[in-house]
Design a protein around this motif. Structure first.
Motif, PDB file in Angstrom:
ATOM      1  N   UNK A 173       0.846  -1.191   0.000  1.00 42.48           N
ATOM      2  CA  UNK A 173       0.000   0.000   0.000  1.00 42.48           C
ATOM      3  C   UNK A 173       0.885   1.245   0.000  1.00 42.48           C
ATOM      4  N   UNK A 174       0.375   2.308  -0.600  1.00 40.55           N
ATOM      5  CA  UNK A 174       1.004   3.605  -0.395  1.00 40.55           C
ATOM      6  C   UNK A 174       0.617   4.106   0.994  1.00 40.55           C
ATOM      7  N   UNK A 175       1.222   5.176   1.433  1.00 38.25           N
ATOM      8  CA  UNK A 175       0.748   5.841   2.634  1.00 38.25           C
ATOM      9  C   UNK A 175      -0.608   6.482   2.334  1.00 38.25           C
ATOM     10  N   UNK A 176      -1.314   6.887   3.372  1.00 43.07           N
ATOM     11  CA  UNK A 176      -2.599   7.552   3.195  1.00 43.07           C
ATOM     12  C   UNK A 176      -2.408   8.888   2.484  1.00 43.07           C
ATOM     13  N   UNK A 177      -3.152   9.087   1.388  1.00 43.76           N
ATOM     14  CA  UNK A 177      -3.089  10.330   0.629  1.00 43.76           C
ATOM     15  C   UNK A 177      -4.373  11.134   0.838  1.00 43.76           C
ATOM     16  N   UNK A 178      -4.244  12.453   0.821  1.00 40.73           N
ATOM     17  CA  UNK A 178      -5.372  13.334   1.073  1.00 40.73           C
ATOM     18  C   UNK A 178      -5.994  13.816  -0.238  1.00 40.73           C
ATOM     19  N   UNK A 180      -9.385   9.654  -6.499  1.00 35.24           N
ATOM     20  CA  UNK A 180      -9.067   8.286  -6.907  1.00 35.24           C
ATOM     21  C   UNK A 180      -8.851   8.197  -8.416  1.00 35.24           C
ATOM     22  N   UNK A 181      -9.592   8.981  -9.162  1.00 34.98           N
ATOM     23  CA  UNK A 181      -9.440   8.961 -10.619  1.00 34.98           C
ATOM     24  C   UNK A 181      -8.102   9.510 -11.076  1.00 34.98           C
ATOM     25  N   UNK A 182      -7.449  10.298 -10.205  1.00 38.49           N
ATOM     26  CA  UNK A 182      -6.124  10.816 -10.531  1.00 38.49           C
ATOM     27  C   UNK A 182      -5.056   9.720 -10.506  1.00 38.49           C
ATOM     28  N   UNK A 239     -15.299  14.074  -3.620  1.00 38.77           N
ATOM     29  CA  UNK A 239     -13.871  14.378  -3.582  1.00 38.77           C
ATOM     30  C   UNK A 239     -13.022  13.116  -3.599  1.00 38.77           C
ATOM     31  N   UNK A 240     -13.442  12.105  -2.835  1.00 33.47           N
ATOM     32  CA  UNK A 240     -12.682  10.855  -2.798  1.00 33.47           C
ATOM     33  C   UNK A 240     -12.633  10.221  -4.182  1.00 33.47           C
ATOM     34  N   UNK A 241     -13.753  10.191  -4.870  1.00 30.11           N
ATOM     35  CA  UNK A 241     -13.789   9.586  -6.210  1.00 30.11           C
ATOM     36  C   UNK A 241     -12.957  10.404  -7.197  1.00 30.11           C
ATOM     37  N   UNK A 263      -5.809  19.750  -5.526  1.00 25.55           N
ATOM     38  CA  UNK A 263      -5.552  21.186  -5.501  1.00 25.55           C
ATOM     39  C   UNK A 263      -4.096  21.584  -5.325  1.00 25.55           C
ATOM     40  N   UNK A 264      -3.219  20.625  -5.009  1.00 22.12           N
ATOM     41  CA  UNK A 264      -1.806  20.922  -4.790  1.00 22.12           C
ATOM     42  C   UNK A 264      -0.997  20.143  -5.828  1.00 22.12           C
TER      43      UNK A 264
END
Length: 306
Positions: free
Chosen positions: A34-39, A97-99, A92-94, A45-46
């Motif tokens: 797993x990756x670390x938790x991403x925001x 996730x698409x990114x 926002x989560x979806x 936006x960043x």
């Protein structure tokens, strides 16, 4: 959608689930990382944040492939990979996730983070209360119906007078919402103490008996024997390991590496994947390797001489 091999999983860890470390654990028996938790807000936006984590996620696929001694070059270890997200907004989560969904094999929703910023932002383990179950159901349902890859969730024990039953019921909600698997770190959420006693493996066993989707057990692992005992007792479909793997990335193979040699191996990977792991992350990994071996040696000394 087909699922990755869930048997031996390297857990998502803050600033420590970098691509070089993920590769190291895959070399030594991890079947999934797993990756670390991403925001989500930062991914959307960043631009610097997004580019840094895309660089990390894609690092192994873009590497030099100079790992013939381990079987199949980069391709054998880059995937499968799960990207973990947090959040309390389905849209926002979806969108976030698409990114990243084309660069991974699943998206996991963090429902276990106990840290203070998760409490302040009302995400992670602070969505486990029954009042937030409809929101969680909406997030997971949106993920499962909108993404190209499976959606999963990593949870802790639900706050309740009967946490085992509540957690099983919550697991059913996640299953019905479309989660492809659930990972249970069977401890309660606490911003002050991440660990309050041993993980309740009976709760994992109950969850496994309740659900029809795979259940992963997280907690109470210090040795490779613990992994086998944990899976045998809980009947879980896999074991996820975090901090112990930081000290011993060969855990799933039952090894105990020389701290100098494993540090050099990790540093060699970092050299071949420049710009992925920060200097602070690299230093922390090496410290974990050394301190873990020191603690093992001191335990043996105490056992034999005191």
């Amino acid at each position: 959608m087909s699922l990755p091999d869930l048997t031996y999983i390297a857990a998502p860890m803050v600033n420590q689930s970098d691509a070089p470390f993920r590769l190291l654990t895959r070399r030594y028996g991890a079947t999934l990382t797993y990756t670390q938790m991403l925001e989500p807000c930062k991914l959307l936006n960043d631009r610097e944040y997004l580019e840094f984590h895309l660089r990390d996620i894609q690092a192994l696929a873009q590497g030099s492939g100079d790992f013939d001694d381990f079987g199949s070059g980069w391709d054998g270890y880059a995937r499968p990979l799960v990207v973990q997200l947090c959040g309390n907004d389905p849209e926002l989560v979806v969108k976030a996730a698409r990114q990243v969904q084309t660069h991974c094999d699943a998206i996991d929703l963090n429902l276990g983070c106990p840290q203070e910023h998760a409490k302040e932002g009302h995400f992670g383990g602070y969505l486990l209360g029954k009042q937030d179950w409809p929101l969680v159901q909406s997030i997971v349902s949106s993920m499962s119906h909108s993404l190209l890859v499976p959606a999963s969730a990593k949870i802790r024990l639900c706050p309740s007078s009967d946490p085992m039953s509540a957690t099983a019921a919550f697991g059913q909600l996640l299953e019905h919402a479309g989660a492809s698997w659930v990972t249970l770190h069977a401890r309660h959420v606490s911003a002050k103490r991440r660990r309050q006693g041993a993980a309740d493996l009976e709760a994992v066993r109950t969850l496994k008996e309740t659900l029809n989707i795979p259940v992963i057990s997280n907690g109470n692992v210090r040795t490779s024997d613990d992994v086998r005992a944990n899976m045998e007792y809980t009947q879980a479909d896999g074991a996820m390991v975090g901090e112990t793997l930081l000290g011993n990335p060969t855990l799933f193979m039952g090894g105990l590496p020389d701290p100098v040699l494993i540090s050099l191996e990790y540093l060699d990977i970092c050299k071949q994947l420049p710009g992925v792991a920060s200097l602070n992350t690299i230093r922390t990994h090496v410290r974990h390797f050394v301190e873990f071996q020191w603690s093992v040696q001191m335990s043996l000394i105490r056992f034999y001489y005191f």
